[in-house]
Write a protein that holds these residues in place. Sequence first.
Motif, PDB file in Angstrom:
ATOM      1  N   GLN A   1      -5.291  -1.780  -8.970  1.00  0.00           N
ATOM      2  CA  GLN A   1      -6.494  -1.919  -8.155  1.00  0.00           C
ATOM      3  C   GLN A   1      -6.806  -0.637  -7.402  1.00  0.00           C
ATOM      4  O   GLN A   1      -7.978  -0.262  -7.259  1.00  0.00           O
ATOM      5  N   ARG A   2      -5.763   0.053  -6.949  1.00  0.00           N
ATOM      6  CA  ARG A   2      -5.964   1.271  -6.161  1.00  0.00           C
ATOM      7  C   ARG A   2      -6.198   2.508  -7.033  1.00  0.00           C
ATOM      8  O   ARG A   2      -6.929   3.414  -6.648  1.00  0.00           O
TER       9      ARG A   2
ATOM     10  N   GLU B   1      -1.508  -4.397  -7.674  1.00  0.00           N
ATOM     11  CA  GLU B   1      -2.167  -3.669  -6.593  1.00  0.00           C
ATOM     12  C   GLU B   1      -2.272  -2.171  -6.904  1.00  0.00           C
ATOM     13  O   GLU B   1      -3.227  -1.510  -6.487  1.00  0.00           O
TER      14      GLU B   1
ATOM     15  N   THR C   1       3.352  -8.008  -8.283  1.00  0.00           N
ATOM     16  CA  THR C   1       2.413  -7.737  -7.197  1.00  0.00           C
ATOM     17  C   THR C   1       2.209  -6.238  -7.037  1.00  0.00           C
ATOM     18  O   THR C   1       1.088  -5.762  -6.833  1.00  0.00           O
ATOM     19  N   GLU C   2       3.302  -5.490  -7.165  1.00  0.00           N
ATOM     20  CA  GLU C   2       3.226  -4.032  -7.069  1.00  0.00           C
ATOM     21  C   GLU C   2       2.305  -3.435  -8.123  1.00  0.00           C
ATOM     22  O   GLU C   2       1.416  -2.633  -7.811  1.00  0.00           O
TER      23      GLU C   2
ATOM     24  N   SER D   1       1.212 -13.404  -7.252  1.00  0.00           N
ATOM     25  CA  SER D   1       0.145 -12.734  -6.515  1.00  0.00           C
ATOM     26  C   SER D   1       0.534 -12.708  -5.041  1.00  0.00           C
ATOM     27  O   SER D   1       1.452 -13.424  -4.625  1.00  0.00           O
ATOM     28  N   PRO D   2      -0.156 -11.908  -4.221  1.00  0.00           N
ATOM     29  CA  PRO D   2       0.182 -11.852  -2.789  1.00  0.00           C
ATOM     30  C   PRO D   2       0.122 -13.197  -2.082  1.00  0.00           C
ATOM     31  O   PRO D   2       0.814 -13.397  -1.076  1.00  0.00           O
TER      32      PRO D   2
ATOM     33  N   GLN E   1      -4.554  -8.833   3.249  1.00  0.00           N
ATOM     34  CA  GLN E   1      -5.546  -8.119   2.456  1.00  0.00           C
ATOM     35  C   GLN E   1      -6.015  -8.979   1.282  1.00  0.00           C
ATOM     36  O   GLN E   1      -5.217  -9.629   0.611  1.00  0.00           O
TER      37      GLN E   1
ATOM     38  N   GLN F   1      -7.427  -9.878  -2.416  1.00  0.00           N
ATOM     39  CA  GLN F   1      -7.262  -9.335  -3.751  1.00  0.00           C
ATOM     40  C   GLN F   1      -8.604  -8.833  -4.270  1.00  0.00           C
ATOM     41  O   GLN F   1      -9.619  -9.518  -4.159  1.00  0.00           O
TER      42      GLN F   1
ATOM     43  N   ASN G   1       2.733   1.652  -3.312  1.00  0.00           N
ATOM     44  CA  ASN G   1       1.815   2.199  -4.318  1.00  0.00           C
ATOM     45  C   ASN G   1       1.599   3.699  -4.117  1.00  0.00           C
ATOM     46  O   ASN G   1       1.569   4.477  -5.082  1.00  0.00           O
TER      47      ASN G   1
ATOM     48  N   LYS H   1       0.837  -1.212   0.000  1.00  0.00           N
ATOM     49  CA  LYS H   1       0.000   0.000   0.000  1.00  0.00           C
ATOM     50  C   LYS H   1       0.863   1.250   0.000  1.00  0.00           C
ATOM     51  O   LYS H   1       0.641   2.181  -0.790  1.00  0.00           O
TER      52      LYS H   1
ATOM     53  N   ASN I   1       0.847  -9.780   5.113  1.00  0.00           N
ATOM     54  CA  ASN I   1      -0.311  -9.101   4.532  1.00  0.00           C
ATOM     55  C   ASN I   1      -1.490 -10.069   4.389  1.00  0.00           C
ATOM     56  O   ASN I   1      -1.350 -11.135   3.800  1.00  0.00           O
TER      57      ASN I   1
END
Length: 329
Positions: A158-159, A155, A151-152, A174-175, A253, A255, A125, A122, A251
Amino acid sequence: MCLYSTLLILILEDDIMFFKISVVLLGLLALSTVYHQIQKKIEVNKNPAPGEMIRVGDGRMHIYGKGEGSPAILFTCGNGMGFTLGNYYPVFSALAKKTRVVIYDRFGYGWSDSTSRPRTMKQINEDLYELLDKSPETGPFILVGHSLGATEVVEFAQRYPELVVGVVTLDGTSPTFYRNRKSLHAQNTVAAAIARLLSATGLLRILTNINLLSTAGASSPKEIVKITNMMTYNRVYSHEAVEEVKALINNDQEQSTLGDIPVLILTADNLKMKKKQAEIYQYFVNSQKELLTLSSKSRQKIIENADHFFPIKKPDIVIEELLNFLDTL
């Protein structure tokens, strides 16, 4: 008694020889350390960042763009020994003839500073978002990430979906690949400690300069190889690199979807890993299958006879796939 005396003399001679060898080796190590630290300062001054250094939080981050066109392609590197420009130089140069290409260095990598900010995905990002907001780079972007960098970019998309028109992962994960894998953090920490010791003493410089350890592509020009080697033995396994993996392991969180943002997943067949590290290989396979489920417009292609570092070793394949992906947009 004569036999015992002879044995004692031989033992003492061996001890003296061992002591002399130890002193010589320690002396050479000291010389290597001093030479490395002096050269390090000279190299940093001789090789300034090619792009802009922009203040983000408590440090400066490096971003470098080339070429014209839209959408722009933004590259980020993997974990540990990654160095974005060195890893992608042949790809970066070729694609700059077709569109705008941008590379940046996360905190702790390349020309970017270190940071006290947490290394959660997070925060990483948010660092990138702030960097782009302060830079001349306006997007929209095709995001390209190798290994942990995948992964960076997933995400980030997504944000901040408003900035992203496509995502490309290069043997990425993936995470879930990292989640709860405590042993991976332990291995990463040990590797980092060894790498930092080798770096501080100049031994990593020697290994790199005799081509036993380098993250530069074979088709890169000598100047890029030299800078990549410099980054390898000066910034290998930074504190930030270790903290990235630690944060991903802890983490939990979930996906979220990427909706209809196109996703291209380029996966190495990793045959050597499949034979020698079957468990890790299966983790890799499963995590990349998970990436396929994130978008309604996702596609996976297996790169044959390739290992995890195919973006460096086989840049022509990456160039071709990215140009095709660009055409579909």
